[in-house]
Design an enzyme around this catalytic site. Sequence first.
Site, PDB file in Angstrom:
ATOM      1  N   HIS A 113     -84.532  11.649  56.316  1.00 59.95           N
ATOM      2  CA  HIS A 113     -83.276  10.924  56.543  1.00 59.95           C
ATOM      3  C   HIS A 113     -82.173  11.829  57.082  1.00 59.95           C
ATOM      4  O   HIS A 113     -80.998  11.604  56.826  1.00 59.95           O
ATOM      5  CB  HIS A 113     -82.818  10.240  55.255  1.00 59.95           C
ATOM      6  N   GLU A 155     -77.077  33.194  50.526  1.00 58.69           N
ATOM      7  CA  GLU A 155     -76.181  34.148  49.861  1.00 58.69           C
ATOM      8  C   GLU A 155     -76.406  35.576  50.333  1.00 58.69           C
ATOM      9  O   GLU A 155     -75.457  36.307  50.575  1.00 58.69           O
ATOM     10  CB  GLU A 155     -76.456  34.149  48.344  1.00 58.69           C
ATOM     11  N   CYS A 158     -62.552  40.323  40.977  1.00 55.78           N
ATOM     12  CA  CYS A 158     -61.727  41.500  40.731  1.00 55.78           C
ATOM     13  C   CYS A 158     -62.175  42.146  39.427  1.00 55.78           C
ATOM     14  O   CYS A 158     -62.398  41.471  38.435  1.00 55.78           O
ATOM     15  CB  CYS A 158     -60.239  41.227  40.638  1.00 55.78           C
ATOM     16  N   LYS A 166     -80.192  31.122  47.465  1.00 57.55           N
ATOM     17  CA  LYS A 166     -80.514  32.558  47.425  1.00 57.55           C
ATOM     18  C   LYS A 166     -80.561  33.112  48.845  1.00 57.55           C
ATOM     19  O   LYS A 166     -80.003  34.171  49.128  1.00 57.55           O
ATOM     20  CB  LYS A 166     -81.887  32.818  46.789  1.00 57.55           C
ATOM     21  N   ASN A 220     -56.210  40.837  37.709  1.00 52.22           N
ATOM     22  CA  ASN A 220     -57.321  39.960  38.072  1.00 52.22           C
ATOM     23  C   ASN A 220     -56.859  38.545  37.757  1.00 52.22           C
ATOM     24  O   ASN A 220     -56.497  38.271  36.619  1.00 52.22           O
ATOM     25  CB  ASN A 220     -58.548  40.344  37.221  1.00 52.22           C
ATOM     26  N   GLY A 221     -56.824  37.679  38.756  1.00 49.38           N
ATOM     27  CA  GLY A 221     -56.370  36.304  38.515  1.00 49.38           C
ATOM     28  C   GLY A 221     -55.440  35.850  39.619  1.00 49.38           C
ATOM     29  O   GLY A 221     -55.363  36.476  40.683  1.00 49.38           O
ATOM     30  N   LYS A 243     -69.699  37.990  41.756  1.00 49.46           N
ATOM     31  CA  LYS A 243     -70.615  37.553  40.699  1.00 49.46           C
ATOM     32  C   LYS A 243     -69.947  36.535  39.771  1.00 49.46           C
ATOM     33  O   LYS A 243     -70.566  35.579  39.344  1.00 49.46           O
ATOM     34  CB  LYS A 243     -71.040  38.781  39.891  1.00 49.46           C
ATOM     35  N   TRP A 280     -61.329  41.239  44.936  1.00 52.06           N
ATOM     36  CA  TRP A 280     -61.871  40.111  45.704  1.00 52.06           C
ATOM     37  C   TRP A 280     -60.640  39.325  46.127  1.00 52.06           C
ATOM     38  O   TRP A 280     -59.965  38.717  45.296  1.00 52.06           O
ATOM     39  CB  TRP A 280     -62.795  39.273  44.827  1.00 52.06           C
ATOM     40  N   ARG A 321     -67.988  42.364  40.953  1.00 50.97           N
ATOM     41  CA  ARG A 321     -66.941  41.354  40.767  1.00 50.97           C
ATOM     42  C   ARG A 321     -66.077  41.165  42.009  1.00 50.97           C
ATOM     43  O   ARG A 321     -65.277  40.230  42.090  1.00 50.97           O
ATOM     44  CB  ARG A 321     -66.042  41.739  39.590  1.00 50.97           C
ATOM     45  N   GLU A 369     -82.004  26.050  44.897  1.00 51.18           N
ATOM     46  CA  GLU A 369     -81.776  27.437  44.492  1.00 51.18           C
ATOM     47  C   GLU A 369     -82.361  28.407  45.542  1.00 51.18           C
ATOM     48  O   GLU A 369     -81.743  29.417  45.876  1.00 51.18           O
ATOM     49  CB  GLU A 369     -82.417  27.669  43.112  1.00 51.18           C
TER      50      GLU A 369
END
Length: 616
Positions: A512, A496, A2, A493, A100-101, A611, A74, A27, A489
């Site tokens: 395995h 995402e 947010c 990426k 926001n929260g 983000k 968000w 955000r 990573e």
Amino acid sequence: MCGIVGYIGKQKASAIILEGLKRLEYRGYDSAGVATQQGDHFDLAKKIGRVEGLIKTTPALKLPGTTGIGHTRWATHGGVTDANAHPHISSDQKFAIIHNGVVENYASIKKFLLTKGYTFKSETDTEVLCNLIAYHYQKEPATKEGSRFLESVRKTLRHIEGTYGIAVMCADNPAEIVAARKGSPLILGVGDGELMLASDVSAIISRTQNVVYLKDGEIVHMTAQNFSITTLDSSDVSPVIDKITWNIEDSEVGAFDHFMEKEIFEQPAALENTMRGRFSEDGSTAQFGGLNITAIDFRQVDRFHFIACGSAWHACLVAEQLIERFARVPVEVDYASEFRYRNIPLSKNALFFTISQSGETIDTLAAMREAKRKGYKVLAISNVVGSSIAREADGGVYQHVGPEIGVASTKAFTSQLLVGAMLALYIGRMRDMSFSGGIEYVKALKGAPDLVRETLKLAPQLKEIAKRYAHYKDMLFLGRLTLFPVALEGALKLKEISYIHAEGYPAAEMKHGPIALISEECPSVFFVPSGEMFNKVVSSMQEIKARKGKIIAIATQNCELPSGLVDELIRIPECHEAVLPIVASIPVQLLSYYMAVELKRDVDKPRNLAKSVTVE
Ligand code: G6P
């Protein structure tokens, strides 16, 4: 998570707020909204989708006020609907709020407010907060001029459990905003005859470089001419005005198609900025100005703990290996969200590091507070100056890579790898690493930006490979030692931003389990370094090939691969092992970027992500 913006001044607030919201969209981008105030009346526009959509459907005339608040969401409490979008207005029409929260005790407060006749249009915790302010306002005696608004917000916040960055307007007090924070970032911008509020500086940098970083538990009361800061328990706070050192171009996409692309190509300069001024004069070790811990104390540390989330956690895994290898001190790495609840036994001389690009990730912040509560020092590696994590840490290292806007981290990640490598050098030189070993290591780090420049020239080849592989549904990323976290990573990426399922695994461990996925339909990306691991990695590739799996190899220059083994060969330069993870990250960033572009994904704003995750 947010983004919030506020404005009081002489200009039309809506245009400035919408511009700010566009810059904060990374955000969260489920919905967007703006409310402006004229006299005792609020004008409101909000809807699901992007800020651009809101702009298109909202004639400027609809939001005429010079005081306003705006929000990009968000979703946490309540689905993605117009009604749940912010701002929210109290049922008595007295207050407008953005938040926001997360208000954790919202259910009991809502129950109470319903008995008092307040009504709700949304499923959000924010509307509960707004109506609670209205309730306290009704009860608050109108004693001191102007303080009733502020005091009702203060009273409300004392009842709130959870986190918030809020901005509130009151119908009875035109040209005033009351804002506060706890656990969610909030910055006050002090402009020329105007004041702004935002979740981060990118939203206000076009209007002012003078900012006050509000602290948890602080409330700011803004009028068009002035502002004052107090705490939840009514103590006065003397504001410190900081100057932002970067400018508006740094937060614009410029000639690139996406921020992610821009940030990938900014990496050579970003690495130079991370290193600048951080090597000793004799060129044999690293030096850090802000660790706030003496060499003698550092020497006593018997175990380092690294804590982070997401890509920053991958950077911790590389730091772990480099510190253990070059400094011979044990390192533990934890997900911040797990660390808090594991209650692991800690040695007396442990030292903590957190890594966080934004410096606002709530899990990392909470883990850091937990370590501090136990009496340990915590140092922070962060990119955002003045962020909560940077401020609460006992010391730390700023990354200095400029704003990272693309949701998928790129330049901040490689810069974190670099800081980790520099720490391994710094700690190593306090222990067993020789002077000549240090000289060689420093030389290698200084060469990293040029090696990355060279590696970025692979972009056209990776674009072509991306076209051939974008239709696959699954992919494996496999590497060993420091290239295992880079494999993690790479997989992160790809999933995402392209939504292709991908898994990172240690190359040998692949047999395995993940090997069961291998077929013509599941390609693997292998990291192949020359040296002791080469033959082992080749064996793993043979196992994949024998099962008809396609192989994309990212191999250092000197690796001689058996003919016919790989389907795609990407050559990266040979480099020092402290630099290898940085260089090896480049091709996987480019590959995932081009695959996502090929699939026409919204690269900078991938679905469901944000983000900076400021909720637990
Ligand atoms: C989010 C982002 C990731 C990032 C992680 C940690 O999940 O999408 O790219 O790595 O948060 O963020 P931080 O700001 O703490 O590094």
